[in-house]
Motif scaffolding. Structure first.
Motif, PDB file in Angstrom:
ATOM      1  N   TRP A  93     -25.902  25.232  26.623  1.00 57.15           N
ATOM      2  CA  TRP A  93     -27.274  25.368  25.917  1.00 57.15           C
ATOM      3  C   TRP A  93     -27.802  23.766  26.341  1.00 57.15           C
ATOM      4  CZ3 TRP A  93     -24.671  26.644  20.842  1.00 57.15           C
ATOM      5  CH2 TRP A  93     -24.631  28.025  20.830  1.00 57.15           C
ATOM      6  N   ASP A  94     -29.304  24.033  26.553  1.00 55.22           N
ATOM      7  CA  ASP A  94     -29.880  22.423  26.662  1.00 55.22           C
ATOM      8  C   ASP A  94     -29.817  21.977  25.156  1.00 55.22           C
ATOM      9  OD1 ASP A  94     -31.830  24.029  25.254  1.00 55.22           O
ATOM     10  OD2 ASP A  94     -33.118  23.866  26.941  1.00 55.22           O
ATOM     11  N   GLY A  95     -30.583  21.061  24.853  1.00 55.76           N
ATOM     12  CA  GLY A  95     -30.541  20.342  23.750  1.00 55.76           C
ATOM     13  C   GLY A  95     -31.400  21.190  22.712  1.00 55.76           C
ATOM     14  N   VAL A  96     -32.533  21.600  23.039  1.00 55.06           N
ATOM     15  CA  VAL A  96     -33.298  22.468  22.206  1.00 55.06           C
ATOM     16  C   VAL A  96     -32.564  23.576  21.746  1.00 55.06           C
ATOM     17  CG1 VAL A  96     -35.467  23.710  21.707  1.00 55.06           C
ATOM     18  CG2 VAL A  96     -35.370  21.630  23.333  1.00 55.06           C
ATOM     19  N   GLU A  97     -31.763  24.165  22.638  1.00 52.95           N
ATOM     20  CA  GLU A  97     -31.314  25.359  21.887  1.00 52.95           C
ATOM     21  C   GLU A  97     -30.043  25.138  21.229  1.00 52.95           C
ATOM     22  OE1 GLU A  97     -29.366  29.685  23.862  1.00 52.95           O
ATOM     23  OE2 GLU A  97     -29.992  27.874  25.302  1.00 52.95           O
ATOM     24  N   THR A  98     -29.571  23.957  21.437  1.00 59.35           N
ATOM     25  CA  THR A  98     -28.077  23.565  20.585  1.00 59.35           C
ATOM     26  C   THR A  98     -28.765  23.003  19.225  1.00 59.35           C
ATOM     27  OG1 THR A  98     -27.118  22.546  22.640  1.00 59.35           O
ATOM     28  CG2 THR A  98     -26.480  21.608  20.612  1.00 59.35           C
ATOM     29  N   ILE A  99     -29.811  22.406  19.076  1.00 60.45           N
ATOM     30  CA  ILE A  99     -30.260  22.020  17.744  1.00 60.45           C
ATOM     31  C   ILE A  99     -30.778  23.164  17.066  1.00 60.45           C
ATOM     32  CG2 ILE A  99     -32.196  20.649  16.737  1.00 60.45           C
ATOM     33  CD1 ILE A  99     -32.238  18.895  19.359  1.00 60.45           C
ATOM     34  N   GLU A 100     -31.241  24.324  17.715  1.00 54.87           N
ATOM     35  CA  GLU A 100     -31.628  25.401  17.002  1.00 54.87           C
ATOM     36  C   GLU A 100     -30.401  26.152  16.458  1.00 54.87           C
ATOM     37  OE1 GLU A 100     -35.437  27.142  19.301  1.00 54.87           O
ATOM     38  OE2 GLU A 100     -33.514  27.650  20.204  1.00 54.87           O
ATOM     39  N   HIS A 101     -29.236  25.943  16.966  1.00 54.77           N
ATOM     40  CA  HIS A 101     -28.283  26.667  16.545  1.00 54.77           C
ATOM     41  C   HIS A 101     -27.428  25.835  15.383  1.00 54.77           C
ATOM     42  CE1 HIS A 101     -28.201  29.123  20.087  1.00 54.77           C
ATOM     43  NE2 HIS A 101     -27.658  30.177  19.600  1.00 54.77           N
ATOM     44  N   LEU A 102     -27.725  24.357  15.573  1.00 52.26           N
ATOM     45  CA  LEU A 102     -27.062  23.473  14.627  1.00 52.26           C
ATOM     46  C   LEU A 102     -27.692  23.862  13.224  1.00 52.26           C
ATOM     47  CD1 LEU A 102     -26.501  20.185  16.622  1.00 52.26           C
ATOM     48  CD2 LEU A 102     -24.655  21.897  16.106  1.00 52.26           C
ATOM     49  N   TRP A 103     -29.168  23.720  13.385  1.00 55.62           N
ATOM     50  CA  TRP A 103     -29.827  23.900  12.292  1.00 55.62           C
ATOM     51  C   TRP A 103     -29.701  25.177  11.540  1.00 55.62           C
ATOM     52  CZ3 TRP A 103     -34.875  20.889  13.755  1.00 55.62           C
ATOM     53  CH2 TRP A 103     -34.704  19.415  13.704  1.00 55.62           C
ATOM     54  N   GLU A 104     -29.513  26.264  12.097  1.00 53.99           N
ATOM     55  CA  GLU A 104     -29.191  27.529  11.564  1.00 53.99           C
ATOM     56  C   GLU A 104     -27.718  27.370  10.711  1.00 53.99           C
ATOM     57  OE1 GLU A 104     -28.521  30.191  14.539  1.00 53.99           O
ATOM     58  OE2 GLU A 104     -30.684  30.672  15.117  1.00 53.99           O
ATOM     59  N   GLN A 105     -26.893  26.661  11.148  1.00 57.26           N
ATOM     60  CA  GLN A 105     -25.846  26.644  10.299  1.00 57.26           C
ATOM     61  C   GLN A 105     -25.873  25.443   9.248  1.00 57.26           C
ATOM     62  OE1 GLN A 105     -23.148  28.639  10.621  1.00 57.26           O
ATOM     63  NE2 GLN A 105     -24.221  29.704  12.247  1.00 57.26           N
ATOM     64  N   ASP A 106     -26.423  24.288   9.456  1.00 57.68           N
ATOM     65  CA  ASP A 106     -26.723  23.424   8.690  1.00 57.68           C
ATOM     66  C   ASP A 106     -27.984  22.636   8.511  1.00 57.68           C
ATOM     67  OD1 ASP A 106     -26.315  21.134   6.980  1.00 57.68           O
ATOM     68  OD2 ASP A 106     -24.828  20.150   8.225  1.00 57.68           O
ATOM     69  N   PRO A 107     -29.066  23.123   7.916  1.00 62.04           N
ATOM     70  CA  PRO A 107     -30.620  22.708   7.898  1.00 62.04           C
ATOM     71  C   PRO A 107     -30.631  21.338   7.153  1.00 62.04           C
ATOM     72  CG  PRO A 107     -30.266  24.955   6.774  1.00 62.04           C
ATOM     73  CD  PRO A 107     -28.796  24.387   6.839  1.00 62.04           C
TER      74      PRO A 107
END
Length: 319
Positions: A93-107
């Protein structure tokens, strides 16, 4: 975590050298002479200075690995306060996609985007990630002081946000508790109002019954007087009629001594006209029925007196 203080940082970057640089910046070596510092402070009255690591730094080399670490940290109740995320990671994943997944788990996670290229404009990043209040950008090559300041500022922000959240939760619980108390008080007040209305209704009903009792007592008293003399008069009338009966019998017996045919015929005609035989039979029946009617009225009067508790029977009775 038992404390709201959180200095845990996750670095997601596919370049190992970047991880080494971050460790040097955020994890300075701990001085092993802490006991010596304490002794100097005791001897010379100086404040002991013991340098300790300010941060706990974990490394991930791809977005998927970083996401797994975030999930595990949440499961262990040891969340990360801050993540430095590289924008270009060609193997995943690039950074944007990674951040999207991270925030889905921990906003709650604060994020710093690390990039040397303008793959996305800042406006594009904000519009896609909706992270105006928890997203910053760090341009490569980065300055050590800038990294340290970002780490300090954003972990402190995470802590303040958590404290505010805890305080808000306490306030919500307090509001809910007070609301529940007010609701209970309102329900209790409504019950008291209902009971009061019921008591007032019973009081009004009692007053109506009391008034009705007084009315019944008055009616009974007023009816009782004419009942008395009517009953007495009927008894007297019955006696008088009995005497009249005897007198009529005597008159009939004396007709045998009347020689005049004309007089006898006149008496016979008069008896037939007034229906004397019928009257002699019917008048006693009328007197009897009237006395029974008076007796029934007397019973009604007695019931009215009992209802109004006037002259009622005060003796114990089986019921």
């Amino acid at each position: 975590m038992n404390s709201l203080s959180n200095r845990r940082i996750l670095l997601i970057d596919d370049t190992p050298a970047i991880h080494d640089d971050f460790r040097k910046i955020l994890l300075p070596p701990v001085d092993d002479n802490s006991d010596l510092y304490l002794m100097e402070a005791a001897l010379f009255g100086q404040t002991a200075k013991i340098e300790i690591p300010l941060f706990e730094l974990d490394s991930a080399y791809q977005g998927q690995e970083g996401l797994a670490k975030v999930c595990q940290s949440l499961k262990d109740n040891r969340p990360y306060a801050l993540a430095f995320v590289d924008m270009r990671m060609p193997q995943g994943w690039d950074g944007v996609e990674t951040i999207e997944h991270l925030w889905e788990q921990d906003p709650r996670l604060q994020v710093v985007v690390c990039t040397a290229y303008a793959d996305y404009s800042w406006d594009e990043l904000l519009e896609r990630l909706h992270g105006h209040d928890r997203l910053l950008i760090l341009k490569k090559p980065f300055d050590n002081i800038e990294v340290h300041q970002l780490a300090n500022t954003l972990t402190a922000k995470w802590e303040m946000t958590e404290r505010a959240s805890v305080q808000m939760s306490k306030l919500e619980q307090l509001v809910e508790q007070r609301t529940h108390q007010f609701k209970q008080a309102s329900e209790a007040l409504q019950r008291e109002i209902d009971e009061r209305e019921q008591l007032e209704s019973q009081l009004v009903q009692s007053e109506k019954l009391a008034s009705l009792g007084q009315l019944a007592a008055g009616v009974a008293h007023e009816i009782n007087n004419p009942i008395g003399f009517i009953s007495s008069n009927l008894g007297t009338l019955e006696g008088y009629f009995s005497k009249l009966q005897d007198m009529l019998d005597a008159y009939q017996r004396s007709e045998e001594g009347i020689a005049s045919t004309e007089i006898l015929e006149h008496l016979k005609t008069m008896r037939e006209r007034v229906e004397l035989d019928f009257l002699r039979e019917d008048i006693p029946l009328l007197i009897k029925e009237s006395k029974e009617g008076i007796s029934r009225v007397g019973k009604i009067v007695k019931d009215l007196k009992d209802f109004s508790r006037v002259d009622s029977n005060q003796e114990w009775q089986w019921a």
